[in-house]
Design an enzyme around this catalytic site. Structure first.
Site, PDB file in Angstrom:
ATOM      1  N   TYR A 142       0.824  -1.218   0.000  1.00 55.07           N
ATOM      2  CA  TYR A 142       0.000   0.000   0.000  1.00 55.07           C
ATOM      3  C   TYR A 142       0.859   1.270   0.000  1.00 55.07           C
ATOM      4  O   TYR A 142       0.403   2.310  -0.453  1.00 55.07           O
ATOM      5  CB  TYR A 142      -0.904   0.042   1.236  1.00 55.07           C
ATOM      6  CG  TYR A 142      -2.235  -0.645   1.053  1.00 55.07           C
ATOM      7  CD1 TYR A 142      -2.307  -1.989   0.717  1.00 55.07           C
ATOM      8  CD2 TYR A 142      -3.421   0.070   1.231  1.00 55.07           C
ATOM      9  CE1 TYR A 142      -3.523  -2.610   0.561  1.00 55.07           C
ATOM     10  CE2 TYR A 142      -4.648  -0.562   1.084  1.00 55.07           C
ATOM     11  CZ  TYR A 142      -4.695  -1.897   0.749  1.00 55.07           C
ATOM     12  OH  TYR A 142      -5.915  -2.510   0.600  1.00 55.07           O
ATOM     13  N   LYS A 192       3.213 -15.262   1.914  1.00 57.60           N
ATOM     14  CA  LYS A 192       3.525 -16.102   0.762  1.00 57.60           C
ATOM     15  C   LYS A 192       5.038 -16.311   0.740  1.00 57.60           C
ATOM     16  O   LYS A 192       5.740 -15.855  -0.165  1.00 57.60           O
ATOM     17  CB  LYS A 192       3.050 -15.425  -0.529  1.00 57.60           C
ATOM     18  CG  LYS A 192       1.542 -15.475  -0.736  1.00 57.60           C
ATOM     19  CD  LYS A 192       1.038 -16.820  -1.275  1.00 57.60           C
ATOM     20  CE  LYS A 192       1.423 -16.995  -2.731  1.00 57.60           C
ATOM     21  NZ  LYS A 192       0.988 -18.333  -3.227  1.00 57.60           N
ATOM     22  N   ASP A 224      -2.809 -17.914   0.327  1.00 55.65           N
ATOM     23  CA  ASP A 224      -3.824 -18.482  -0.585  1.00 55.65           C
ATOM     24  C   ASP A 224      -4.521 -19.675   0.068  1.00 55.65           C
ATOM     25  O   ASP A 224      -5.740 -19.818   0.023  1.00 55.65           O
ATOM     26  CB  ASP A 224      -3.208 -18.843  -1.944  1.00 55.65           C
ATOM     27  CG  ASP A 224      -1.995 -19.764  -1.848  1.00 55.65           C
ATOM     28  OD1 ASP A 224      -1.405 -19.885  -0.749  1.00 55.65           O
ATOM     29  OD2 ASP A 224      -1.622 -20.374  -2.870  1.00 55.65           O
ATOM     30  N   ASP A 248      -6.401  -7.105   3.719  1.00 62.23           N
ATOM     31  CA  ASP A 248      -7.549  -6.468   3.064  1.00 62.23           C
ATOM     32  C   ASP A 248      -8.451  -7.528   2.455  1.00 62.23           C
ATOM     33  O   ASP A 248      -9.667  -7.540   2.658  1.00 62.23           O
ATOM     34  CB  ASP A 248      -7.027  -5.501   1.994  1.00 62.23           C
ATOM     35  CG  ASP A 248      -8.152  -4.798   1.256  1.00 62.23           C
ATOM     36  OD1 ASP A 248      -9.094  -4.347   1.922  1.00 62.23           O
ATOM     37  OD2 ASP A 248      -8.081  -4.717   0.013  1.00 62.23           O
ATOM     38  N   ASP A 252     -12.261  -9.257   3.948  1.00 59.81           N
ATOM     39  CA  ASP A 252     -13.543  -9.249   3.227  1.00 59.81           C
ATOM     40  C   ASP A 252     -14.122 -10.655   3.170  1.00 59.81           C
ATOM     41  O   ASP A 252     -15.326 -10.866   3.330  1.00 59.81           O
ATOM     42  CB  ASP A 252     -13.356  -8.738   1.786  1.00 59.81           C
ATOM     43  CG  ASP A 252     -13.647  -7.251   1.654  1.00 59.81           C
ATOM     44  OD1 ASP A 252     -13.424  -6.525   2.653  1.00 59.81           O
ATOM     45  OD2 ASP A 252     -14.082  -6.808   0.580  1.00 59.81           O
TER      46      ASP A 252
HETATM   47  C1  IPM Z   1     -10.513  -1.471   3.682  1.00 63.41           C
HETATM   48  C2  IPM Z   1     -10.757  -0.789   2.378  1.00 63.41           C
HETATM   49  C3  IPM Z   1      -9.630   0.199   2.107  1.00 63.41           C
HETATM   50  C4  IPM Z   1      -8.349  -0.604   1.981  1.00 63.41           C
HETATM   51  C5  IPM Z   1      -9.834   1.114   0.906  1.00 63.41           C
HETATM   52  C6  IPM Z   1     -11.134   1.877   0.999  1.00 63.41           C
HETATM   53  C7  IPM Z   1      -8.681   2.058   0.731  1.00 63.41           C
HETATM   54  O1  IPM Z   1     -10.907  -1.725   1.366  1.00 63.41           O
HETATM   55  O2  IPM Z   1     -10.377  -0.770   4.713  1.00 63.41           O
HETATM   56  O3  IPM Z   1     -10.484  -2.694   3.710  1.00 63.41           O
HETATM   57  O4  IPM Z   1      -8.016  -1.103   0.893  1.00 63.41           O
HETATM   58  O5  IPM Z   1      -7.655  -0.729   2.986  1.00 63.41           O
HETATM   59 MG    MG Z   2     -10.993  -3.725   2.055  1.00 63.38          MG
END
Ligand code: IPM
Ligand code: MG
Length: 367
Positions: A142, A192, A224, A248, A252
């Site tokens: 990042y 990884k 993975d 990240d 999710d």
């Molecule tokens: C998260 C989001 C952020 C990230 C974006 C909005 C920059 O996806 O907090 O998970 O990638 O960290």
């Molecule tokens: Mg995210």
């Protein structure tokens, strides 16, 4: 003594709507529990861009550095898709994380029993799920340099750099081990190492830090495989420690196990300030959800649970955090559902405000 201070940055999309409910909850704790905060508000993301031409004004950044905790809603939306990269809404959020040095991002994925049937996985695989992902938040790909898009032999080349120092890996690892000590004492580190040198270093450093936490059972997994295990048998995990990008993605994935992205809070913690509190920002994991923004139907629970995390991690009010979490569990058990939580059997979803009302009612009942 002055009240602890909160800076609310509601941001874009559904951010302001869900944050309105959080403000009512904050008010409740002030009125009914004598837990008062000095609350100020400012802009972030597209909202800040519209007002100032930048996704985070320097004055807002300075305020964020001063308060005891920042509560953030969400940033981004299609309106801002064509903006220059440097002023995209997300840059505002990333600047906050970087300049506040919020290196430990805690993303708990807990499956509320009442919602186990909403998961895309079978009930028995997710019911009782309680995992904590610790994502390194201030380094890695990042922020690594060099980065950018440049020309090479008449061809565009895009570059990002995965870079970790051992100090960065170590401080996040300590945060993860500390959490594991307060939970089931199991930590799984994901990288990884089979293809990335930074992954080899990651594995080495986490193993070294383990020496200070012999009670914690440490395992390592390629990221993975980690993604696959998260959907195969998620309850095998207690705490997961991973880098910024893998974190990240894996968070999710973990979020969806719990039934809805609208349920997941997060805490981003940095080093202690003079008053002993860690620098901190709390935000729901869901985004700005532009498709439903402004319609009053967003689920405010992730944002409210983020405030519960603030009570616990910034203000040492674990019992009040428990009270708030129990109120949410209660309304869900009683069948309160926003649109994202409607099953195939349908029914009338609650609005954002009605969900807030229900939670306030359950809080009143808790007294
Ligand atoms: C998260 C989001 C952020 C990230 C974006 C909005 C920059 O996806 O907090 O998970 O990638 O960290
Ligand atoms: Mg995210």
């Amino acid at each position: 003594m002055a009240n602890p201070s909160l800076l609310i940055l509601a941001g874009d999309g559904i951010g302001p709507e869900v944050m309105d409910e959080v403000k009512r909850i904050i008010g409740w704790f002030g009125d009914k529990r004598g837990v008062a905060f000095d609350v100020s508000e400012d802009l972030v993301g597209g909202a800040a861009y519209d007002a100032h031409g930048v996704p985070l004004h320097d004055d807002t950044m300075a305020k964020a550095q001063e308060v005891d905790a920042v509560l953030l809603g969400a940033v981004g939306g299609p309106k801002y898709d064509d903006l220059d990269f440097s002023v995209k809404p997300e840059r505002g959020l990333l600047r906050l994380r970087k300049e506040m040095d919020l290196f430990a991002n805690l993303r708990p994925a807990q499956c509320f029993d009442a919602l186990a049937d909403f998961s895309s996985l079978k009930r028995d695989i997710v019911s009782g799920l309680d995992i904590m992902i610790v994502r390194e938040l201030t380094s890695g790909v990042y922020f690594g340099e060099p980065r950018g898009i440049h020309m090479e032999e008449n061809m565009r080349v895009g570059v990002n750099t995965q870079r970790y120092t051992e100090a960065e890996i170590e401080r996040g690892a300590r945060a993860a081990f500390e959490l594991a000590m307060k939970r089931d004492k199991r930590l799984c580190s994901m990288e990884k190492a089979n293809v990335m040198e930074s992954g080899i270093l990651w594995r080495d450093v986490v193993t070294e830090v383990h020496a200070d936490y012999p009670e914690v059972e440490l395992s390592h997994m390629y990221a993975d495989n980690g993604a696959m295990q998260l959907v195969r048998a998620p309850k095998q995990f207690d705490v997961i420690y991973t880098d910024n990008l893998f974190g990240d993605i894996l968070s999710d994935c973990a979020a969806m196990l719990t039934g809805s992205l609208g349920m997941l809070p997060s805490a981003s913690l940095g080093v202690p300030m003079e008053n002993g509190r860690p620098k901190a920002m709390y935000e729901p994991v869901h985004g700005s959800a532009p498709d439903i923004a402004g319609q009053g139907k967003a689920n405010p629970i992730a944002c409210i649970l983020s405030f519960a995390m603030a009570l616990r991690y910034s203000f040492d009010l674990g019992a009040e955090a428990d009270r708030l979490e129990a109120a949410i569990e209660k309304v869900l058990a009683d069948g309160a559902r926003t649109g994202d939580l409607m099953g195939p059997e349908g029914g009338t979803p609650l609005s954002t405000t009605q969900m807030g009302d229900a939670i306030l009612g359950a809080l009143d009942a808790s007294l």
